[in-house]
Design an enzyme around this catalytic site. Structure first.
Site, PDB file in Angstrom:
ATOM      1  N   LYS A 123     -52.254 -21.367  64.193  1.00  0.00           N
ATOM      2  CA  LYS A 123     -52.597 -20.431  63.121  1.00  0.00           C
ATOM      3  C   LYS A 123     -53.482 -19.283  63.624  1.00  0.00           C
ATOM      4  CE  LYS A 123     -51.705 -23.515  59.298  1.00  0.00           C
ATOM      5  NZ  LYS A 123     -51.378 -24.772  60.021  1.00  0.00           N
TER       6      LYS A 123
HETATM    7  C1  LIG Z   1     -50.170 -25.434  59.769  1.00  0.00           C
HETATM    8  C2  LIG Z   1     -49.671 -26.325  60.853  1.00  0.00           C
HETATM    9  C3  LIG Z   1     -48.318 -26.725  60.909  1.00  0.00           C
HETATM   10  C4  LIG Z   1     -47.298 -26.342  59.854  1.00  0.00           C
HETATM   11  O1  LIG Z   1     -46.989 -24.983  59.889  1.00  0.00           O
HETATM   12  P1  LIG Z   1     -46.284 -24.263  58.645  1.00  0.00           P
HETATM   13  O2  LIG Z   1     -46.299 -22.827  58.958  1.00  0.00           O
HETATM   14  O3  LIG Z   1     -47.132 -24.610  57.438  1.00  0.00           O
HETATM   15  O4  LIG Z   1     -44.922 -24.830  58.528  1.00  0.00           O
HETATM   16  C5  LIG Z   1     -47.900 -27.493  61.990  1.00  0.00           C
HETATM   17  N1  LIG Z   1     -48.779 -27.899  62.946  1.00  0.00           N
HETATM   18  C6  LIG Z   1     -50.089 -27.543  62.914  1.00  0.00           C
HETATM   19  C7  LIG Z   1     -50.987 -28.035  63.990  1.00  0.00           C
HETATM   20  C8  LIG Z   1     -50.588 -26.755  61.875  1.00  0.00           C
HETATM   21  O5  LIG Z   1     -51.880 -26.414  61.845  1.00  0.00           O
END
Ligand SMILES: *Cc1c(COP(=O)(O)O)cnc(C)c1O
Length: 479
Positions: A123
């Site tokens: 993210k």
């Molecule tokens: C947020 C997250 C996901 C999922 O991603 P999306 O964009 O919500 O599908 C997968 N793995 C990790 C480590 C995350 O922080």
């Protein structure tokens, strides 16, 4: 490039901008949901041809990001966009000049490492850009923004690390007291920046989330205190993520037209939807392998055509917690594309979801389109995760986290001879100590600088799960 709402009146590409309420990028950047309850999408996805891809292939991350973002952002002057992108994607922030390096495990199998940012999860890649975009647009307009959010871990810390020290932005982040891992809590609570406010709520994540909804539904308060959000429906986050699909594709291929499949652990459908956009733009992506954990709403949809959201009481708590979701916010953007940009049809489908918790496309021409859109799906369980972490460690001497393990497990099940499989690494193993210990019998390594994070001084306000008290806290700190 203009943006419309998924539930908007005009079909994409038809009607003039005014009639469809189309808006430029900077207007939708700071908006949460569109006023009609839909999500912002571009009027059309730009198409790149073979010559474009040839031109992009040799570019470094910053140049590539600038090129891709420019296709979606035309109301920030190119020199300004450069001045936003260049300081965002640096070795100092991402611990590698590649930003998202490709780690080859064996010929035809690689990890795209998205988790070298400050909070060790993917993210950061989008959120770091968002922080700089916010600062630019707010500065230009002479406005300020108070971001209010609730987090169970990853999103909140990525937002705080992106917004710390930014002018005209404050962050009020609610987290459930005592419910995060010590590492996650330390990451957030050790921030000392005066524009970051951590509020540990006596309660569970859902109660913190309900407070955010209650405050946002108080329209007077929201306007008076300029409350905004950075949740996963933010369009800018998606565009930022499109960039690393291009980067990963170029790193995994040598020549023109070669295909690659990506495997993506999925929660809110944000990460993998960015891959869909890249494919839609003409990147030769063969398959998008969608991996869920035990919360398999999306696997069910891509297998059967039935989209059936879960009640929060039906959501399992798993060892890949960032994928524990009941409904996938970005899925509406995908469906808008599948119905050919017909906002009325999207409204109908989501009215069905509101009314009965589901819609079912089985046997319809729309499901044929879904089938042709590149996705295959599968799920992974706790024992799959543990076995995968162990197996990857044994074969390649590398320890992955639980979310990445979900993606690898499902990706390998769909691997095809001759097509490179790129598995997205969405977090470092260091963040998920317990499951990693279970798999390989020892704690994961931590990157330099994170060894003693739990011992840093912490700063956070402990409060009851009471929306009025939280409002008073915010009001007292916003002038
Ligand atoms: C947020 C997250 C996901 C999922 O991603 P999306 O964009 O919500 O599908 C997968 N793995 C990790 C480590 C995350 O922080």
């Amino acid at each position: 490039m203009k943006y419309i709402s998924t539930r908007g009146p005009a079909a994409r590409g038809k009607g003039d901008a005014a009639a469809s309420g189309a808006k430029p990028f900077c207007d939708i950047l700071l908006e949460g949901l569109a006023p009609d309850g839909g999500l912002a999408v571009p009027q059309a996805y730009p198409r790149l041809d073979a010559a474009d891809l040839r031109r992009l292939r040799p570019l470094g991350y910053r140049d590539l990001a600038f090129e891709i973002l420019s296709l979606y952002i035309d109301d920030i002057a190119p020199a300004d966009l450069r001045a936003i992108v260049d300081p965002t994607y640096t070795k100092a922030t991402f611990r590698s000049d590649d930003i998202t390096p490709l780690k080859l495990l064996e010929p035809g199998l690689a990890l795209l490492q998205l988790s070298h940012g400050p909070t060790l999860a993917f993210k950061d890649v989008a959120m770091q850009l968002l922080g700089n975009l916010f600062e630019h647009v707010l500065g230009r307009r002479g406005e300020s923004l108070n971001i209010l959010g609730a987090t169970s871990g990853d999103t909140g810390s990525a937002a705080e690390y992106a917004m710390r020290g930014k002018k005209n932005v404050r962050v009020f982040m609610l987290s459930p007291l005592g419910k995060m891992s010590p590492f996650q809590a330390a990451q957030m609570y050790s921030l000392q920046d005066p524009n970051i406010f951590n509020i540990a709520v006596r309660g569970v994540f859902d109660e913190a989330q309900d407070i955010v909804k209650a405050v946002s539904n108080d329209l007077d308060f929201k306007a008076k205190y300029r409350i905004g959000s950075v949740n996963s429906i933010n369009w800018a986050r998606l565009v930022a993520q499109v960039v690393y699909y291009f980067k990963g594709y170029f790193a995994a291929t040598k020549g023109e037209g070669e295909e690659v499949s990506f495997s993506v652990p999925t929660g809110n459908f944000g990460n993998i939807f960015a891959g869909y956009i890249a494919r839609r733009m003409g990147l030769p992506v063969r398959r998008l392998v969608l991996a869920t954990n035990e919360n398999n709403v999306l696997e069910e949809f891509f297998d059967s055509g039935a989209y059936r959201v879960r009640k929060s009481s039906e959501v399992f708590e798993t060892s890949s917690p960032s994928m524990d979701i009941s409904k996938a916010s970005n899925f509406e953007r995908y469906m808008h594309d599948i119905v050919g940009g017909d906002g009325a049809r999207v409204r109908e489908l989501w009215a069905q979801v509101d009314h009965s918790g589901q819609f079912d496309l089985a046997g319809t021409p729309l499901f044929e389109r879904v089938r042709a859109s590149g996705f295959v799906a599968g799920h992974s369980t706790h024992s799959d995760r543990v076995a995968t972490i162990r197996d990857i460690e044994a074969r390649f001497g590398y320890v992955v986290d639980t979310h990445t393990a979900d993606g690898i497990k499902v990706g390998l099940a769909h691997r095809e001879p001759g097509v490179p499989l790129v598995c997205l690494e969405t977090a470092l193993a260091a963040k998920f100590d317990a499951a990693v210990r279970e798999a390989v019998g020892r704690s994961p390594d931590r990157p330099a600088g994170y060894e003693n994070i739990e011992r840093l001084p912490q700063r956070c306000e402990v409060m009851d799960a009471d929306a009025e008290a939280i409002k008073a806290f915010i009001a007292a700190r916003v002038s």
